[in-house]
Design a protein around this motif. Structure first.
Motif, mmCIF file in Angstrom:
data_model
loop_
_atom_site.group_PDB
_atom_site.id
_atom_site.type_symbol
_atom_site.label_atom_id
_atom_site.label_comp_id
_atom_site.label_asym_id
_atom_site.label_seq_id
_atom_site.Cartn_x
_atom_site.Cartn_y
_atom_site.Cartn_z
ATOM 1 N N TYR A 224 0.826 -1.200 0.000
ATOM 2 C CA TYR A 224 0.000 0.000 0.000
ATOM 3 C C TYR A 224 0.866 1.260 0.000
ATOM 4 C CZ TYR A 224 -3.559 -3.333 1.442
ATOM 5 O OH TYR A 224 -4.404 -4.411 1.498
ATOM 6 N N TYR B 139 0.392 5.721 -0.306
ATOM 7 C CA TYR B 139 -0.581 6.789 -0.147
ATOM 8 C C TYR B 139 0.068 8.131 -0.470
ATOM 9 C CZ TYR B 139 -2.459 3.210 3.087
ATOM 10 O OH TYR B 139 -2.909 2.047 3.666
ATOM 11 N N TYR C 28 -0.759 12.077 0.680
ATOM 12 C CA TYR C 28 -1.534 12.994 1.499
ATOM 13 C C TYR C 28 -1.022 14.414 1.274
ATOM 14 C CZ TYR C 28 -3.393 9.168 4.370
ATOM 15 O OH TYR C 28 -4.049 8.043 4.812
ATOM 16 N N LEU D 245 -3.772 15.866 7.813
ATOM 17 C CA LEU D 245 -3.392 15.253 6.548
ATOM 18 C C LEU D 245 -4.651 14.735 5.867
ATOM 19 C CD1 LEU D 245 -0.725 15.063 8.352
ATOM 20 C CD2 LEU D 245 -0.065 13.256 6.766
ATOM 21 N N LEU E 122 -6.209 12.675 2.447
ATOM 22 C CA LEU E 122 -5.817 11.701 1.439
ATOM 23 C C LEU E 122 -6.139 12.201 0.040
ATOM 24 C CD1 LEU E 122 -4.752 8.780 0.959
ATOM 25 C CD2 LEU E 122 -7.172 8.078 0.963
ATOM 26 N N TYR F 168 -4.540 6.758 -3.265
ATOM 27 C CA TYR F 168 -3.770 5.668 -2.695
ATOM 28 C C TYR F 168 -3.685 4.524 -3.695
ATOM 29 C CZ TYR F 168 -8.180 3.249 -1.622
ATOM 30 O OH TYR F 168 -9.400 2.632 -1.704
ATOM 31 N N ARG G 234 2.518 1.163 3.599
ATOM 32 C CA ARG G 234 2.101 0.194 4.616
ATOM 33 C C ARG G 234 2.217 -1.202 4.030
ATOM 34 N NH1 ARG G 234 -2.429 -2.617 6.302
ATOM 35 N NH2 ARG G 234 -3.788 -1.731 4.705
ATOM 36 N N ARG H 152 0.335 -5.277 8.013
ATOM 37 C CA ARG H 152 0.869 -4.337 8.990
ATOM 38 C C ARG H 152 -0.200 -3.336 9.387
ATOM 39 N NH1 ARG H 152 6.455 -4.005 9.273
ATOM 40 N NH2 ARG H 152 6.000 -2.688 11.070
ATOM 41 N N THR H 153 -0.068 -2.821 10.588
ATOM 42 C CA THR H 153 -1.082 -1.915 11.111
ATOM 43 C C THR H 153 -0.811 -0.467 10.726
ATOM 44 O OG1 THR H 153 -1.366 -3.375 13.004
ATOM 45 C CG2 THR H 153 -2.208 -1.143 13.223
ATOM 46 N N GLU H 154 0.418 -0.028 10.911
ATOM 47 C CA GLU H 154 0.726 1.378 10.791
ATOM 48 C C GLU H 154 1.309 1.738 9.434
ATOM 49 O OE1 GLU H 154 2.208 -0.804 12.659
ATOM 50 O OE2 GLU H 154 4.382 -0.640 12.484
ATOM 51 N N ALA H 155 1.313 3.025 9.142
ATOM 52 C CA ALA H 155 1.948 3.558 7.944
ATOM 53 C C ALA H 155 3.248 4.254 8.323
ATOM 54 C CB ALA H 155 1.027 4.548 7.250
ATOM 55 N N PHE H 156 4.174 4.237 7.387
ATOM 56 C CA PHE H 156 5.429 4.967 7.533
ATOM 57 C C PHE H 156 5.484 6.042 6.464
ATOM 58 C CE2 PHE H 156 7.207 2.311 10.725
ATOM 59 C CZ PHE H 156 6.702 1.049 10.480
ATOM 60 N N PHE H 157 6.007 7.180 6.857
ATOM 61 C CA PHE H 157 5.935 8.353 6.000
ATOM 62 C C PHE H 157 7.290 8.759 5.450
ATOM 63 C CE2 PHE H 157 1.620 10.007 6.416
ATOM 64 C CZ PHE H 157 1.152 9.202 7.438
ATOM 65 N N GLY H 158 7.242 9.352 4.254
ATOM 66 C CA GLY H 158 8.410 10.014 3.705
ATOM 67 C C GLY H 158 8.629 11.351 4.392
ATOM 68 N N TYR I 141 -8.117 0.557 14.023
ATOM 69 C CA TYR I 141 -6.857 0.882 14.672
ATOM 70 C C TYR I 141 -6.802 2.389 14.896
ATOM 71 C CZ TYR I 141 -5.846 -3.619 12.491
ATOM 72 O OH TYR I 141 -5.915 -4.918 12.073
ATOM 73 N N PHE J 270 -4.056 5.623 16.145
ATOM 74 C CA PHE J 270 -2.643 5.972 16.190
ATOM 75 C C PHE J 270 -2.461 7.400 16.690
ATOM 76 C CE2 PHE J 270 -1.677 2.429 13.368
ATOM 77 C CZ PHE J 270 -2.841 2.319 12.609
ATOM 78 N N TYR K 87 0.587 10.135 15.898
ATOM 79 C CA TYR K 87 1.818 10.459 15.188
ATOM 80 C C TYR K 87 2.334 11.802 15.703
ATOM 81 C CZ TYR K 87 1.373 6.806 11.604
ATOM 82 O OH TYR K 87 1.310 5.604 10.936
ATOM 83 N N GLN L 238 9.152 15.424 9.771
ATOM 84 C CA GLN L 238 9.021 13.978 9.685
ATOM 85 C C GLN L 238 7.844 13.501 10.529
ATOM 86 O OE1 GLN L 238 11.057 11.726 7.827
ATOM 87 N NE2 GLN L 238 9.390 10.357 8.373
ATOM 88 N N MET L 239 7.046 12.596 9.986
ATOM 89 C CA MET L 239 5.921 11.995 10.720
ATOM 90 C C MET L 239 6.432 10.738 11.423
ATOM 91 S SD MET L 239 3.041 13.715 10.300
ATOM 92 C CE MET L 239 1.680 12.565 10.408
ATOM 93 N N LEU M 228 5.610 7.661 14.194
ATOM 94 C CA LEU M 228 4.594 6.935 14.955
ATOM 95 C C LEU M 228 4.967 6.926 16.431
ATOM 96 C CD1 LEU M 228 2.052 5.102 14.971
ATOM 97 C CD2 LEU M 228 3.631 3.165 14.750
ATOM 98 N N ARG N 37 -7.773 4.046 11.345
ATOM 99 C CA ARG N 37 -7.832 3.216 10.142
ATOM 100 C C ARG N 37 -8.780 2.052 10.392
ATOM 101 N NH1 ARG N 37 -5.656 -1.253 7.583
ATOM 102 N NH2 ARG N 37 -4.148 -1.829 9.194
ATOM 103 N N PHE O 178 -5.925 5.941 6.101
ATOM 104 C CA PHE O 178 -5.792 6.558 7.404
ATOM 105 C C PHE O 178 -6.518 7.900 7.371
ATOM 106 C CE2 PHE O 178 -2.500 3.844 9.304
ATOM 107 C CZ PHE O 178 -2.109 3.131 8.187
ATOM 108 N N PHE P 133 -6.970 11.379 9.455
ATOM 109 C CA PHE P 133 -6.236 12.143 10.458
ATOM 110 C C PHE P 133 -7.092 13.256 11.049
ATOM 111 C CE2 PHE P 133 -1.866 10.661 10.226
ATOM 112 C CZ PHE P 133 -1.891 9.911 9.073
#
Lengths: 112, 115
Positions: free
Chosen positions: A31, A33, A35, A43, A45, A48, A94, A98-104, B33, B35, B37, B44-45, B47, B95, B103, B105
């Protein structure tokens, strides 16, 4: 840290010009995305992707298009930039299951 | 559609003290879920903590803990022993576990830490 890179990090462009932002990942995550972040809105969307060539619109998709021809790359195009598209743009990834997202790191785009 | 609300645009806390950031959300789903952040000035974002709705136990990560009240649809973040490095924007996010993979926010809370 998740391997996710956005380019460029900063860009100034003129109204009416097309702009493409790139998101590249090395995690093979399913996945991806896009934003945009604006004061008071958090943020939101834009688009995606849930796989190669599989994309869908988010809540603020007007004026934007995306493409994902490879797992690792997700491109965001502003077809004809407007001042209302001045914003900070974030890509996120993501992994499946997995549960969470990681961002650039984000791209600050200014349309003048 | 799900919505996330953070009613405190700005908050401040004295160094070493405890602060609680509020978040409420609206959903008709039973499994999801949540979160928090953190976004420091670097943009930077990061978690901070996550909570699965099916778990009754509140999540904890070092100095960060949540108070998850499912019936009230509330998900607050408590920061204990606040440090200068905690100063940042904090975003609450939701989410769904089933429908869509996106997600949602909240608008964010800007936290200042006073020395």
């Amino acid at each position: 840290d998740a391997g996710i890179t956005q380019s460029p990090r900063h860009k100034v462009t003129e109204t009416g010009t097309p702009v493409t932002l790139r998101c590249h990942q090395t995690e093979n995550h399913r996945y991806m995305y896009w934003y945009r972040q604006d004061p008071g809105h958090g943020l939101r969307l834009i688009h995606y992707s849930y796989g190669v060539k599989d994309t869908d619109k988010g809540e603020v998709s007007d004026g934007y298009s995306v493409s994902r021809s490879k797992t690792e790359d997700f491109l965001l195009t502003l077809e004809s930039a407007t001042s209302s598209q001045t914003s900070v743009y974030f890509c996120a990834i993501r992994g499946r299951g997995r549960t969470e997202a990681f961002f650039g790191q984000g791209t600050r785009l200014t349309v003048v | 559609a799900q919505t996330v609300t953070q009613s405190q645009p700005e908050m401040s806390v004295q160094e070493a003290e405890t602060v609680t950031l509020s978040c409420t959300y609206d959903t008709s789903e039973s499994d999801y879920y949540l979160f928090w952040y953190k976004q420091p000035p670097s943009r930077q974002m990061i978690l901070v903590i996550r909570q699965e709705a099916y778990k009754q136990q509140n999540a904890t990560e070092n100095r960060f803990s949540v108070n998850f009240q499912k019936a009230a649809k509330s998900f607050s973040l408590k920061i204990s022993d606040s440090q200068l490095g905690d100063a940042a924007m904090y975003f609450c996010a939701y989410r769904s576990a089933f429908h869509g993979q996106n997600f949602v926010f909240g608008p964010g809370t800007r936290l200042s830490v006073l020395p």
